[in-house]
Design an enzyme around this catalytic site. Sequence first.
Site, PDB file in Angstrom:
ATOM      1  N   LYS A 105       0.839  -1.202   0.000  1.00  0.00           N
ATOM      2  CA  LYS A 105       0.000   0.000   0.000  1.00  0.00           C
ATOM      3  C   LYS A 105       0.870   1.247   0.000  1.00  0.00           C
ATOM      4  O   LYS A 105       2.010   1.204   0.468  1.00  0.00           O
ATOM      5  CB  LYS A 105      -0.853   0.028   1.286  1.00  0.00           C
ATOM      6  CG  LYS A 105      -1.979  -0.962   1.332  1.00  0.00           C
ATOM      7  CD  LYS A 105      -2.731  -0.832   2.658  1.00  0.00           C
ATOM      8  CE  LYS A 105      -3.865  -1.832   2.735  1.00  0.00           C
ATOM      9  NZ  LYS A 105      -4.931  -1.632   1.764  1.00  0.00           N
ATOM     10  N   ARG A 149     -10.308 -11.417   1.893  1.00  0.00           N
ATOM     11  CA  ARG A 149     -11.187 -12.460   1.330  1.00  0.00           C
ATOM     12  C   ARG A 149     -10.510 -13.825   1.361  1.00  0.00           C
ATOM     13  O   ARG A 149     -11.175 -14.855   1.412  1.00  0.00           O
ATOM     14  CB  ARG A 149     -11.625 -12.047  -0.077  1.00  0.00           C
ATOM     15  CG  ARG A 149     -10.511 -11.897  -1.063  1.00  0.00           C
ATOM     16  CD  ARG A 149     -10.908 -11.086  -2.290  1.00  0.00           C
ATOM     17  NE  ARG A 149     -10.919  -9.649  -2.020  1.00  0.00           N
ATOM     18  CZ  ARG A 149     -11.243  -8.725  -2.913  1.00  0.00           C
ATOM     19  NH1 ARG A 149     -11.611  -9.076  -4.126  1.00  0.00           N
ATOM     20  NH2 ARG A 149     -11.218  -7.450  -2.598  1.00  0.00           N
TER      21      ARG A 149
HETATM   22  N1  BES Z   1      -8.026  -3.756   4.510  1.00  0.00           N
HETATM   23  C1  BES Z   1      -8.188  -3.325   3.179  1.00  0.00           C
HETATM   24  C2  BES Z   1      -9.479  -2.541   2.951  1.00  0.00           C
HETATM   25  C3  BES Z   1      -9.615  -1.220   3.667  1.00  0.00           C
HETATM   26  C4  BES Z   1      -9.303  -0.050   3.011  1.00  0.00           C
HETATM   27  C5  BES Z   1     -10.095  -1.155   4.952  1.00  0.00           C
HETATM   28  C6  BES Z   1      -9.445   1.145   3.666  1.00  0.00           C
HETATM   29  C7  BES Z   1     -10.236   0.057   5.609  1.00  0.00           C
HETATM   30  C8  BES Z   1      -9.917   1.204   4.962  1.00  0.00           C
HETATM   31  C9  BES Z   1      -8.219  -4.513   2.229  1.00  0.00           C
HETATM   32  O1  BES Z   1      -7.467  -5.613   2.604  1.00  0.00           O
HETATM   33  C10 BES Z   1      -7.687  -4.045   0.917  1.00  0.00           C
HETATM   34  O2  BES Z   1      -6.567  -3.659   0.867  1.00  0.00           O
HETATM   35  N2  BES Z   1      -8.518  -4.096  -0.109  1.00  0.00           N
HETATM   36  C11 BES Z   1      -8.153  -3.654  -1.408  1.00  0.00           C
HETATM   37  C12 BES Z   1      -8.718  -4.620  -2.404  1.00  0.00           C
HETATM   38  C13 BES Z   1      -8.212  -4.430  -3.801  1.00  0.00           C
HETATM   39  C14 BES Z   1      -6.749  -4.779  -3.872  1.00  0.00           C
HETATM   40  C15 BES Z   1      -9.002  -5.304  -4.730  1.00  0.00           C
HETATM   41  C16 BES Z   1      -8.741  -2.256  -1.614  1.00  0.00           C
HETATM   42  O3  BES Z   1      -9.841  -1.993  -1.146  1.00  0.00           O
HETATM   43  O4  BES Z   1      -8.067  -1.447  -2.219  1.00  0.00           O
HETATM   44 ZN    ZN Z   2      -5.444  -5.471   1.952  1.00  0.00          ZN
END
Ligand code: BES
Ligand code: ZN
Length: 499
Positions: free
Chosen positions: A279, A353
């Site tokens: 990230k 997931r």
């Molecule tokens: N934990 C994150 C989602 C999240 C984002 C929670 C912001 C709280 C605040 C999750 O694991 C994630 O990173 N999801 C990705 C999915 C994508 C790679 C398909 C996302 O939402 O960007």
């Molecule tokens: Zn994630």
Amino acid sequence: MEIKAIVDNVVKVKADAIIVNHFEGMEHPDGDTAAVDKALDGAISQLIKQGEIKGKLHEITLLHSLGKLPASRIVVTGLGKKPELSVNKVRGAVAETCRWLRHKGVASVATIAQGAGINDISLESAAQAVTEGALLGLYAFRRYITKKENDFGEIKQLLIAGSENQKLPLEQAIVRGRILAEAANWARDLVNEPANYMTPSQMAEAARQLAKSYGLKAEVLEREQMAEAGMGALLGVAQGSQQPPKFIVLSYKGSDSDEIDVALVGKGITFDSGGISIKPSEGMADMKGDMAGGAAVMAALSAIAQLKPKINVMAVVPATENLPSGSALKPGDILTAMSGKTIEVLNTDAEGRLILADALSYARKLDAKSIIDVATLTGACMVALGKICSGAFSNNQELVDKIIIAGNEAGEYIWQLPMYEEYREQLKSDVADIKNIGNRYGGAITAAKFLAEFVDDTPWVHLDIAGTSETDKEKGYLVKGATGVPVRTLVNLILSLVK
Ligand code: BES
Ligand code: ZN
Ligand code: ZN
């Protein structure tokens, strides 16, 4: 904080402060506020006339009794327009007022079951809302502040005054409000803890402590047992971290049958760096809260254990970190989940997931009659619904309807999103049974579609709390940091299933 029902007229109570209320648009004080006004020789009426007290929601006006009442301060809290009053507004207004009084150094407060009798609000739900508002609103996470500010203050006692025949219902409402609010605050604590303290092992320890305190059964599967069970998706995420993963299971048995009526599954990523699909650093610190779903389901079980409904409920929390390293999962890797399905991992940041896939399979293997999972799953859900509503996704309309109602009762709003078959197409993989990401659009739904593959026909609801698990604003009963969503919703739901 001690919260007590007392048989008295609030005007006569000796406390550092008493809280009464006023509604927007009303020209004269009403009920207990009128009685206080009388004792103050019309001071409240005067302020209403002058326009200083308008009754707007969360408006706070302080008056000093100067010996005219046993209490030294009187606070008139605005509850907004009377026809628009709800328990949630009572919860929020009481929270704001209590925080304000704490800041003023007040230690004991007396009030009434605010809002009782208005818009069908029962005495019990009003008193429960007052209790929850005070406990949730006064929550603060200060464990790591070594300099103890002496002006932070502490409200040590809250008295809720009523008549003789109201005492028992008031007491029952206080007990229930306390159980719910303390469970939510327990979840808040876990989420607010930094990831160097709240590791998967620490989450497992917290679960064991909870089980000990409330008579739940706790089981923790270690890496070897996860491997035996074939939890390849969870282990895939865990393989990049030095911290051992933990698969936490808490059980509450309230009915004579051996069936698990409801399995509550919560995402327990104690830190989500994104893994190799790392990230951006901005905002990454918030990912210490990626175990909020796990904390919520555990907290809900603690409340359920105290309320003792005749139903069997289980909490399942796959807990691990998601970190990049030489041993980490890589984009393109293919994992075999507990269900036997193969998953092409195209983005290691879509890890929630993966771990939930195995946790859902575990719940199904135990033949749970219904499954509710709670997860900070997608940024896309936050884009769609903002930070106001959690997203709901389901294969069973009856169950999701019940959760939405339970959420409204708690003031934890939930909005259902569609699950049309067409969304599944985005998850088609050329090399495995499914891939773990879709395209740019509808990301919250494709994530839910991924999860749906692992529940088959078991009645199931997925709650995406990415937007609602934390707040950056102090407002009503929410304070900066973790919200404790959806602990109170889950408890309300379980109670409603038994009714
Ligand atoms: N934990 C994150 C989602 C999240 C984002 C929670 C912001 C709280 C605040 C999750 O694991 C994630 O990173 N999801 C990705 C999915 C994508 C790679 C398909 C996302 O939402 O960007
Ligand atoms: Zn994630
Ligand atoms: Zn995550």
